[in-house]
Design a protein around this motif. Structure first.
Motif, PDB file in Angstrom:
ATOM      1  N   GLU A 327       0.871  -1.247  -0.008  1.00  0.00           N
ATOM      2  CA  GLU A 327       0.034   0.067  -0.115  1.00  0.00           C
ATOM      3  C   GLU A 327       0.801   1.315   0.172  1.00  0.00           C
ATOM      4  OE1 GLU A 327      -3.847   1.963   2.459  1.00  0.00           O
ATOM      5  OE2 GLU A 327      -2.736   0.172   3.367  1.00  0.00           O
ATOM      6  N   HIS A 328       0.581   2.293  -1.071  1.00  0.00           N
ATOM      7  CA  HIS A 328       1.368   3.543  -1.303  1.00  0.00           C
ATOM      8  C   HIS A 328       0.683   4.541  -0.196  1.00  0.00           C
ATOM      9  CE1 HIS A 328       3.623   1.306  -3.902  1.00  0.00           C
ATOM     10  NE2 HIS A 328       4.588   2.227  -4.307  1.00  0.00           N
ATOM     11  N   TYR A 329       1.330   5.253   0.403  1.00  0.00           N
ATOM     12  CA  TYR A 329       0.850   6.457   1.045  1.00  0.00           C
ATOM     13  C   TYR A 329       1.719   7.531   0.337  1.00  0.00           C
ATOM     14  CZ  TYR A 329      -1.930   4.414   4.658  1.00  0.00           C
ATOM     15  OH  TYR A 329      -2.648   3.683   5.483  1.00  0.00           O
ATOM     16  N   ILE A 330       0.970   8.655  -0.124  1.00  0.00           N
ATOM     17  CA  ILE A 330       1.571   9.697  -1.051  1.00  0.00           C
ATOM     18  C   ILE A 330       1.387  11.048  -0.309  1.00  0.00           C
ATOM     19  CG2 ILE A 330       1.390  10.732  -3.164  1.00  0.00           C
ATOM     20  CD1 ILE A 330       1.532   8.263  -4.693  1.00  0.00           C
ATOM     21  N   LYS A 331       2.300  11.907  -0.586  1.00  0.00           N
ATOM     22  CA  LYS A 331       1.970  13.337  -0.202  1.00  0.00           C
ATOM     23  C   LYS A 331       2.374  14.068  -1.442  1.00  0.00           C
ATOM     24  CE  LYS A 331       3.655  16.702   3.269  1.00  0.00           C
ATOM     25  NZ  LYS A 331       4.480  16.870   4.592  1.00  0.00           N
ATOM     26  N   ALA A 332       1.186  14.359  -2.015  1.00  0.00           N
ATOM     27  CA  ALA A 332       1.150  14.953  -3.507  1.00  0.00           C
ATOM     28  C   ALA A 332       2.188  16.179  -3.486  1.00  0.00           C
ATOM     29  CB  ALA A 332      -0.268  15.238  -3.758  1.00  0.00           C
ATOM     30  N   SER A 333       1.822  17.126  -2.539  1.00  0.00           N
ATOM     31  CA  SER A 333       2.682  18.376  -2.524  1.00  0.00           C
ATOM     32  C   SER A 333       4.248  18.255  -2.794  1.00  0.00           C
ATOM     33  CB  SER A 333       2.525  19.107  -1.087  1.00  0.00           C
ATOM     34  OG  SER A 333       2.803  18.304   0.294  1.00  0.00           O
ATOM     35  N   LEU A 334       4.728  17.161  -2.417  1.00  0.00           N
ATOM     36  CA  LEU A 334       6.102  16.921  -2.648  1.00  0.00           C
ATOM     37  C   LEU A 334       6.648  16.562  -4.081  1.00  0.00           C
ATOM     38  CD1 LEU A 334       6.947  14.798   0.824  1.00  0.00           C
ATOM     39  CD2 LEU A 334       7.193  17.362   0.305  1.00  0.00           C
ATOM     40  N   ILE A 335       5.743  16.054  -4.828  1.00  0.00           N
ATOM     41  CA  ILE A 335       6.148  15.516  -5.943  1.00  0.00           C
ATOM     42  C   ILE A 335       6.692  16.696  -7.044  1.00  0.00           C
ATOM     43  CG2 ILE A 335       5.086  14.511  -8.235  1.00  0.00           C
ATOM     44  CD1 ILE A 335       3.233  12.899  -6.271  1.00  0.00           C
ATOM     45  N   ASP A 336       5.916  17.918  -6.978  1.00  0.00           N
ATOM     46  CA  ASP A 336       6.378  18.806  -8.139  1.00  0.00           C
ATOM     47  C   ASP A 336       7.374  19.727  -7.563  1.00  0.00           C
ATOM     48  OD1 ASP A 336       4.408  17.852  -9.870  1.00  0.00           O
ATOM     49  OD2 ASP A 336       2.909  18.986  -9.239  1.00  0.00           O
ATOM     50  N   ASP A 337       7.921  19.493  -6.471  1.00  0.00           N
ATOM     51  CA  ASP A 337       9.044  20.589  -6.067  1.00  0.00           C
ATOM     52  C   ASP A 337      10.285  20.206  -6.894  1.00  0.00           C
ATOM     53  OD1 ASP A 337       9.944  18.063  -4.555  1.00  0.00           O
ATOM     54  OD2 ASP A 337       9.269  18.871  -2.704  1.00  0.00           O
ATOM     55  N   ASP A 338      11.462  20.769  -6.140  1.00  0.00           N
ATOM     56  CA  ASP A 338      12.500  20.518  -6.791  1.00  0.00           C
ATOM     57  C   ASP A 338      13.538  19.775  -6.065  1.00  0.00           C
ATOM     58  OD1 ASP A 338      12.165  22.418  -9.017  1.00  0.00           O
ATOM     59  OD2 ASP A 338      12.838  23.986  -7.865  1.00  0.00           O
ATOM     60  N   VAL A 339      13.042  19.131  -4.868  1.00  0.00           N
ATOM     61  CA  VAL A 339      13.748  18.210  -4.152  1.00  0.00           C
ATOM     62  C   VAL A 339      13.840  16.716  -4.839  1.00  0.00           C
ATOM     63  CG1 VAL A 339      14.042  17.028  -1.945  1.00  0.00           C
ATOM     64  CG2 VAL A 339      13.238  19.578  -2.296  1.00  0.00           C
ATOM     65  N   LEU A 340      14.933  16.303  -4.615  1.00  0.00           N
ATOM     66  CA  LEU A 340      15.110  14.770  -5.551  1.00  0.00           C
ATOM     67  C   LEU A 340      15.753  13.828  -4.460  1.00  0.00           C
ATOM     68  CD1 LEU A 340      14.697  13.330  -8.113  1.00  0.00           C
ATOM     69  CD2 LEU A 340      17.336  13.930  -8.655  1.00  0.00           C
ATOM     70  N   PRO A 343      15.145  11.345   1.943  1.00  0.00           N
ATOM     71  CA  PRO A 343      14.511  10.341   2.485  1.00  0.00           C
ATOM     72  C   PRO A 343      13.778  11.443   3.862  1.00  0.00           C
ATOM     73  CG  PRO A 343      16.854   9.810   2.308  1.00  0.00           C
ATOM     74  CD  PRO A 343      16.800  10.840   1.766  1.00  0.00           C
ATOM     75  N   THR A 344      13.928  12.500   4.135  1.00  0.00           N
ATOM     76  CA  THR A 344      13.420  13.456   5.025  1.00  0.00           C
ATOM     77  C   THR A 344      12.328  13.923   4.459  1.00  0.00           C
ATOM     78  OG1 THR A 344      14.518  15.678   4.417  1.00  0.00           O
ATOM     79  CG2 THR A 344      15.351  14.003   6.150  1.00  0.00           C
ATOM     80  N   GLN A 345      11.908  14.024   2.992  1.00  0.00           N
ATOM     81  CA  GLN A 345      10.793  14.472   2.232  1.00  0.00           C
ATOM     82  C   GLN A 345      10.206  13.322   1.363  1.00  0.00           C
ATOM     83  OE1 GLN A 345      10.825  18.658   1.426  1.00  0.00           O
ATOM     84  NE2 GLN A 345      12.956  18.249   1.846  1.00  0.00           N
ATOM     85  N   PRO A 346      10.229  12.164   1.828  1.00  0.00           N
ATOM     86  CA  PRO A 346       9.760  10.936   0.722  1.00  0.00           C
ATOM     87  C   PRO A 346       8.231  11.289   0.046  1.00  0.00           C
ATOM     88  CG  PRO A 346       9.477  10.126   2.984  1.00  0.00           C
ATOM     89  CD  PRO A 346      10.359  11.581   2.957  1.00  0.00           C
ATOM     90  N   GLU A 347       8.347  11.213  -1.266  1.00  0.00           N
ATOM     91  CA  GLU A 347       7.044  11.683  -1.801  1.00  0.00           C
ATOM     92  C   GLU A 347       5.990  10.515  -1.666  1.00  0.00           C
ATOM     93  OE1 GLU A 347      10.023  13.736  -3.802  1.00  0.00           O
ATOM     94  OE2 GLU A 347       9.875  11.680  -3.376  1.00  0.00           O
ATOM     95  N   SER A 348       6.518   9.271  -1.562  1.00  0.00           N
ATOM     96  CA  SER A 348       5.563   8.182  -1.259  1.00  0.00           C
ATOM     97  C   SER A 348       6.264   7.090  -0.172  1.00  0.00           C
ATOM     98  CB  SER A 348       5.051   7.406  -2.556  1.00  0.00           C
ATOM     99  OG  SER A 348       4.367   6.214  -2.247  1.00  0.00           O
ATOM    100  N   LEU A 349       5.450   6.532   0.862  1.00  0.00           N
ATOM    101  CA  LEU A 349       5.996   5.458   1.532  1.00  0.00           C
ATOM    102  C   LEU A 349       5.175   4.188   1.060  1.00  0.00           C
ATOM    103  CD1 LEU A 349       5.244   7.653   4.914  1.00  0.00           C
ATOM    104  CD2 LEU A 349       7.624   7.035   3.779  1.00  0.00           C
ATOM    105  N   VAL A 350       5.879   3.095   1.279  1.00  0.00           N
ATOM    106  CA  VAL A 350       5.307   1.718   0.770  1.00  0.00           C
ATOM    107  C   VAL A 350       5.311   1.009   2.060  1.00  0.00           C
ATOM    108  CG1 VAL A 350       5.653   0.038  -0.970  1.00  0.00           C
ATOM    109  CG2 VAL A 350       6.469   2.120  -1.360  1.00  0.00           C
ATOM    110  N   TYR A 351       4.265   0.369   2.193  1.00  0.00           N
ATOM    111  CA  TYR A 351       3.814  -0.517   3.453  1.00  0.00           C
ATOM    112  C   TYR A 351       3.459  -2.023   2.948  1.00  0.00           C
ATOM    113  CZ  TYR A 351       3.484   3.704   6.365  1.00  0.00           C
ATOM    114  OH  TYR A 351       4.126   4.876   6.933  1.00  0.00           O
ATOM    115  N   GLY A 362       9.609   0.671   2.527  1.00  0.00           N
ATOM    116  CA  GLY A 362      10.542   1.432   1.897  1.00  0.00           C
ATOM    117  C   GLY A 362       9.790   2.646   1.499  1.00  0.00           C
ATOM    118  N   ALA A 363      10.430   3.392   0.462  1.00  0.00           N
ATOM    119  CA  ALA A 363       9.982   4.679  -0.135  1.00  0.00           C
ATOM    120  C   ALA A 363      10.026   4.602  -1.447  1.00  0.00           C
ATOM    121  CB  ALA A 363      10.718   5.784   0.269  1.00  0.00           C
ATOM    122  N   MET A 364       9.085   5.177  -2.266  1.00  0.00           N
ATOM    123  CA  MET A 364       9.206   5.284  -3.537  1.00  0.00           C
ATOM    124  C   MET A 364       9.221   6.904  -3.815  1.00  0.00           C
ATOM    125  SD  MET A 364       6.297   4.176  -6.633  1.00  0.00           S
ATOM    126  CE  MET A 364       4.967   5.616  -5.907  1.00  0.00           C
TER     127      MET A 364
END
Length: 474
Positions: A327-340, A343-351, A362-364
């Motif tokens: 199951e993926h949990y996504i924080k949409a606000s992080l996707i379009d930023d310039d951070v690549l 791990p302190t701002q993972p766009e998606s967490l995987v459970y 892990g993280a996606m």
């Protein structure tokens, strides 16, 4: 009996005048200081050579520069002006350098990025520490012994010894990437072993919300099988819960691929065995260093989201794909930023889904919209990493929140919702064991789409002829 002392016998800096002028006979000097100076210069040279390898951590690279300058500086001063003050400075700098090396090999330094976890001793840093230790010992000896009559300084042997240690260490330190232990990293384990051939109920990659119905047969690992899910026009949302159900046929299809990239990559990943991404063809030291650092920071920073409640509190939302086994949990606000790849701002967490339990696997990491073969992405970790996207997903609002409700049919249309979200490339970093590697995508629909063929991908189990299950959370 009183012995008169000529006031001119010593200079203002405390150096005996004979040490300045009489180089043909006995002179007065601080025994060992010249050796300390040469060794300190050698250690400084090794630190300077290794600075570039730590460029991914600007603060750490600056520390290396400072240490190199200090070691070179006190060494040169001790050679040019052999005084007690120079001996003291050489001793202090050298002792500090050795102490820091010992700490980073035992526990790490939590407040310096790049040194948070202990690092296994390597040839370059060990030789550098040895040079500094000799410098410290010789400088302290000079301070304790004090001024003594002796022959003029001869630097041939100390210089030869320092060169024998310094030159190989510089060559190694300027090119070798240090591998770090992840001791102390919180990774949940239960001590059980898991069969990699047992399906967990889906294709594993939570970004592809497809539940594959099995054909009811048991398969031996020696038999080649089709990827567990097929994409066709019959894929629809039949449950109304935002999860698409997809059927598979009863036939076995050999989709074995040949590894035409690096024969030793991908390789199975288990955090308990340490990080090993070395020796992969085409990977530069800088790319290897970035990959190691990303894995280390993911192991350190992601576990704060071990409880999904913590993720939700921080703005993450499930995309409703628990039926896949992940199951993926996504924080949409992080996707379009310039951070690549932060791990302190993972766009998606995987459970990993186990009934009602969710185990952080892990993280996606999701990049801002761009092609999957964008040079910035491809050059980041070179052949170690394969970026993919999911341009075949259908999204709809479920209870007022965006959820994946299926995949497009053969004509590229959605039976429900809209096809969107495929503009952003993504890559996984697993903090639990994974048979296909730390950066693996998962097989079947869950693998997504890339700019290269399946045979060229480095994020799949090239050595297996069957679909691979979701990552195992032990």
């Amino acid at each position: 009996m009183t012995i008169a002392v000529d006031p001119g016998a010593f200079g203002a800096d405390g150096v005996p005048a004979v040490a300045r002028h009489d180089h043909t006979a006995l002179t007065t000097r601080l025994p060992g200081l010249a050796t300390a100076a040469v060794m300190s210069i050698g250690a400084g040279a090794v630190h300077a050579a290794a600075t570039g390898v730590h460029a991914e951590h600007p603060a750490l690279a600056r520390i290396f520069v400072v240490v190199a300058v200090l070691q070179l500086g006190v060494g040169l001063i001790a050679l040019a002006r052999p005084t007690r003050a120079a001996a003291l400075a050489t001793a202090v700098v050298s002792v500090a350098a050795v102490s820091a090396w010992v700490i980073t090999r035992l526990t790490g330094i939590s407040w310096i990025q790049g040194l948070e976890v202990r690092e296994a001793p390597q040839f370059a840093d060990t030789m550098c520490a040895l040079l500094a230790a000799v410098a410290a010992g010789a400088a302290l000896s000079a301070l304790l012994v004090g001024w003594h009559p002796a022959r003029p300084v001869r630097l041939f042997m100390p210089g030869l010894a320092a060169a024998a240690l310094t030159i190989p260490a510089m060559m190694s330190g300027g090119t070798h990437v240090h591998s770090h232990s992840n001791d102390g990293t919180a990774v949940a384990t239960d001590g059980h072993s898991h069969d990699a051939g047992v399906s967990t109920g889906g294709n594993g990659d939570g970004a592809a919300p497809v539940v594959a119905a099995g054909d009811g047969h048991a398969h031996d690992d020696s038999t080649a099988h089709d990827e567990t899910a097929t994409t066709d026009a019959d894929t629809t949302d039949t449950t109304g819960t935002g999860t698409a159900t997809e059927s598979t046929d009863s036939h076995s299809h050999n989709t074995a691929v040949t590894d035409t990239t690096a024969s030793n990559w991908p390789r199975p990943w288990d955090p308990a065995n340490g990080i090993d991404v070395s020796g992969v063809a085409g990977v530069t030291p800088q790319q290897e260093a970035r990959a190691v650092d990303l894995i280390q920071r993911s192991l350190r920073d992601l576990p704060k989201y071990a409880d999904t409640a913590a993720a939700v509190a921080d703005g993450y939302m499930s995309i409703g794909d628990a039926g896949t086994g992940s199951e993926h949990y996504i924080k949409a606000s992080l996707i379009d930023d310039d951070v690549l790849l932060d791990p302190t701002q993972p766009e998606s967490l995987v459970y990993t889904v186990k009934g009602e339990q969710r185990i952080l696997a892990g993280a996606m990491y999701i990049a801002s919209p761009r092609p999957t073969d964008d040079p910035e992405l491809e050059n980041w970790a070179g052949p170690l990493m394969q970026w993919h996207n999911h341009g075949n997903l259908c999204w709809d609002l479920v209870d007022g929140a965006p959820r994946v409700v299926g995949i497009v049919d053969s004509s590229g249309t959605c039976a429900r919702g809209v096809n969107t979200g495929g503009e952003s490339p993504m890559v996984h970093v697993w903090i639990t064991p994974h048979p296909c590697g730390v950066f693996a995508a998962l097989e079947g629909v869950g693998a997504g789409q890339t700019a290269v063929s399946d045979e060229e991908r480095v994020d799949k189990c090239q050595s297996h002829d069957h679909a691979t299950p979701a990552p195992v959370a032990k």
